[in-house]
Write a protein that holds these residues in place. Structure first.
Motif, PDB file in Angstrom:
ATOM      1  N   ASN A  17       3.646   0.605  -3.714  1.00  0.00           N
ATOM      2  CA  ASN A  17       3.387  -1.256  -3.139  1.00  0.00           C
ATOM      3  C   ASN A  17       2.040  -1.683  -3.654  1.00  0.00           C
ATOM      4  N   HIS A  18       2.627  -2.969  -4.537  1.00  0.00           N
ATOM      5  CA  HIS A  18       1.544  -3.779  -5.420  1.00  0.00           C
ATOM      6  C   HIS A  18       0.612  -4.756  -3.849  1.00  0.00           C
ATOM      7  N   GLY A  19       0.652  -4.395  -2.805  1.00  0.00           N
ATOM      8  CA  GLY A  19      -0.021  -4.974  -1.847  1.00  0.00           C
ATOM      9  C   GLY A  19      -0.853  -4.056  -1.757  1.00  0.00           C
ATOM     10  N   ALA A  20      -0.635  -2.495  -1.437  1.00  0.00           N
ATOM     11  CA  ALA A  20      -1.296  -1.514  -1.205  1.00  0.00           C
ATOM     12  C   ALA A  20      -2.781  -1.479  -2.079  1.00  0.00           C
ATOM     13  N   THR A  21      -3.514  -1.424  -0.607  1.00  0.00           N
ATOM     14  CA  THR A  21      -4.968  -1.807  -0.724  1.00  0.00           C
ATOM     15  C   THR A  21      -5.912  -0.497   0.043  1.00  0.00           C
ATOM     16  N   ASN A  22      -6.999  -0.886   0.300  1.00  0.00           N
ATOM     17  CA  ASN A  22      -7.549   0.559   0.634  1.00  0.00           C
ATOM     18  C   ASN A  22      -7.575   2.226   0.531  1.00  0.00           C
ATOM     19  N   ILE A  23      -7.211   2.805  -0.041  1.00  0.00           N
ATOM     20  CA  ILE A  23      -6.463   4.475  -0.489  1.00  0.00           C
ATOM     21  C   ILE A  23      -7.874   4.785  -0.407  1.00  0.00           C
ATOM     22  N   HIS A  24      -7.387   5.181   0.684  1.00  0.00           N
ATOM     23  CA  HIS A  24      -8.052   6.778   1.297  1.00  0.00           C
ATOM     24  C   HIS A  24      -7.576   8.086   0.808  1.00  0.00           C
ATOM     25  N   VAL A  25      -8.292   9.456   0.359  1.00  0.00           N
ATOM     26  CA  VAL A  25      -7.581   9.817  -0.450  1.00  0.00           C
ATOM     27  C   VAL A  25      -7.571  11.005   0.631  1.00  0.00           C
ATOM     28  N   TRP A  26      -7.598  12.180   0.996  1.00  0.00           N
ATOM     29  CA  TRP A  26      -6.706  13.539   1.862  1.00  0.00           C
ATOM     30  C   TRP A  26      -7.170  14.206   1.058  1.00  0.00           C
ATOM     31  N   HIS A  27      -6.210  14.483   0.414  1.00  0.00           N
ATOM     32  CA  HIS A  27      -6.026  15.983  -0.689  1.00  0.00           C
ATOM     33  C   HIS A  27      -5.535  15.405  -2.080  1.00  0.00           C
ATOM     34  N   LEU A  39      -1.317  -1.874   3.891  1.00  0.00           N
ATOM     35  CA  LEU A  39      -0.620  -2.607   3.871  1.00  0.00           C
ATOM     36  C   LEU A  39      -0.059  -3.329   4.652  1.00  0.00           C
ATOM     37  N   HIS A  40      -0.519  -5.101   3.703  1.00  0.00           N
ATOM     38  CA  HIS A  40      -0.449  -5.741   5.295  1.00  0.00           C
ATOM     39  C   HIS A  40      -0.687  -5.677   6.166  1.00  0.00           C
ATOM     40  N   LYS A  41      -1.726  -5.591   6.742  1.00  0.00           N
ATOM     41  CA  LYS A  41      -2.738  -5.395   7.865  1.00  0.00           C
ATOM     42  C   LYS A  41      -2.333  -4.027   8.073  1.00  0.00           C
ATOM     43  N   SER A  42      -1.190  -3.377   7.617  1.00  0.00           N
ATOM     44  CA  SER A  42      -0.603  -1.995   8.756  1.00  0.00           C
ATOM     45  C   SER A  42      -1.501  -0.942   7.795  1.00  0.00           C
ATOM     46  N   LYS A  43      -1.931   0.308   9.088  1.00  0.00           N
ATOM     47  CA  LYS A  43      -2.323   1.751   7.634  1.00  0.00           C
ATOM     48  C   LYS A  43      -0.946   2.244   7.902  1.00  0.00           C
ATOM     49  N   MET A  44      -1.019   3.105   6.293  1.00  0.00           N
ATOM     50  CA  MET A  44       0.148   3.840   6.424  1.00  0.00           C
ATOM     51  C   MET A  44      -0.476   5.528   6.163  1.00  0.00           C
ATOM     52  N   LEU A  45       0.500   6.119   6.061  1.00  0.00           N
ATOM     53  CA  LEU A  45      -0.127   7.437   4.987  1.00  0.00           C
ATOM     54  C   LEU A  45       1.268   7.548   4.232  1.00  0.00           C
ATOM     55  N   PHE A  46       0.463   8.410   3.537  1.00  0.00           N
ATOM     56  CA  PHE A  46       1.706   9.016   2.634  1.00  0.00           C
ATOM     57  C   PHE A  46       1.624  10.770   2.477  1.00  0.00           C
TER      58      PHE A  46
END
Length: 183
Positions: A17-27, A39-46
């Protein structure tokens, strides 16, 4: 959080999403495969559901509570398999977003309940896509037959309740199938 609003067509799977910030990569395996983003004050796992070697990839997105994020972030995983086991357990019993991408551009997504982990949700999503494709092929063949029997091919298309972005995606898939002689 509105799960339907997490994914945007054509975005990268690790920033859906264009609003995704603070991307933290684990693998990482050529591309980010597992991680989190805000994303909008929520933490999401991908997470990529399987390997990312082919042109089509499948991804799962899970909203995380602060406690879930803290627990996952602090849990050392000895290997990628253990990381995926943790993600699969986290997914079980909740609604997740499953999306697929073509050449790492997201194209279609759905919200799926998980009773069999992320692989079960991915399977349900892909079955939905196949069913939609089958229906569209059937409709196309029926229109072709009708045009051959009843008159001109420029007859108006029947009304559809399928969203435009889905019709466009499905037309691309049908064109691909036609190009390889599958239909």
């Amino acid at each position: 959080m509105n799960l339907d609003a997490v994914v945007t067509r054509s975005c990268d799977p690790w920033a859906p999403n264009h609003g995704a910030t603070n991307i933290h990569v684990w693998h990482v395996n050529d591309v980010p495969m597992v991680g989190t983003f805000d994303l909008h004050k929520s933490k999401m796992l991908f997470a990529a559901v399987d390997d990312v070697d082919g042109p089509t990839t499948v991804w799962v997105y899970v909203p995380l509570s602060c406690d879930e994020f803290t627990r996952l972030d602090a849990t050392p995983c000895e290997n990628v398999s253990a990381l995926y086991d943790s993600i699969d357990q986290l997914c079980d019993g909740r609604n997740v977003i499953v999306a697929h991408a073509r050449d790492f551009a997201l194209s279609k997504w759905s919200v799926q309940p998980t009773t069999e982990g992320m692989y079960g949700a991915a399977s349900a999503h892909l079955q939905m896509v196949v069913t939609t494709l089958e229906q569209q092929v059937s409709d196309r063949l029926r229109r072709h037959w009708r045009d051959d029997e009843d008159g001109p091919a420029d007859a108006p298309e029947p009304e559809s309740n399928v969203p435009d972005h889905e019709v466009h995606f499905q037309r691309e898939k049908l064109d691909e199938l036609e190009a390889v002689g599958a239909i």
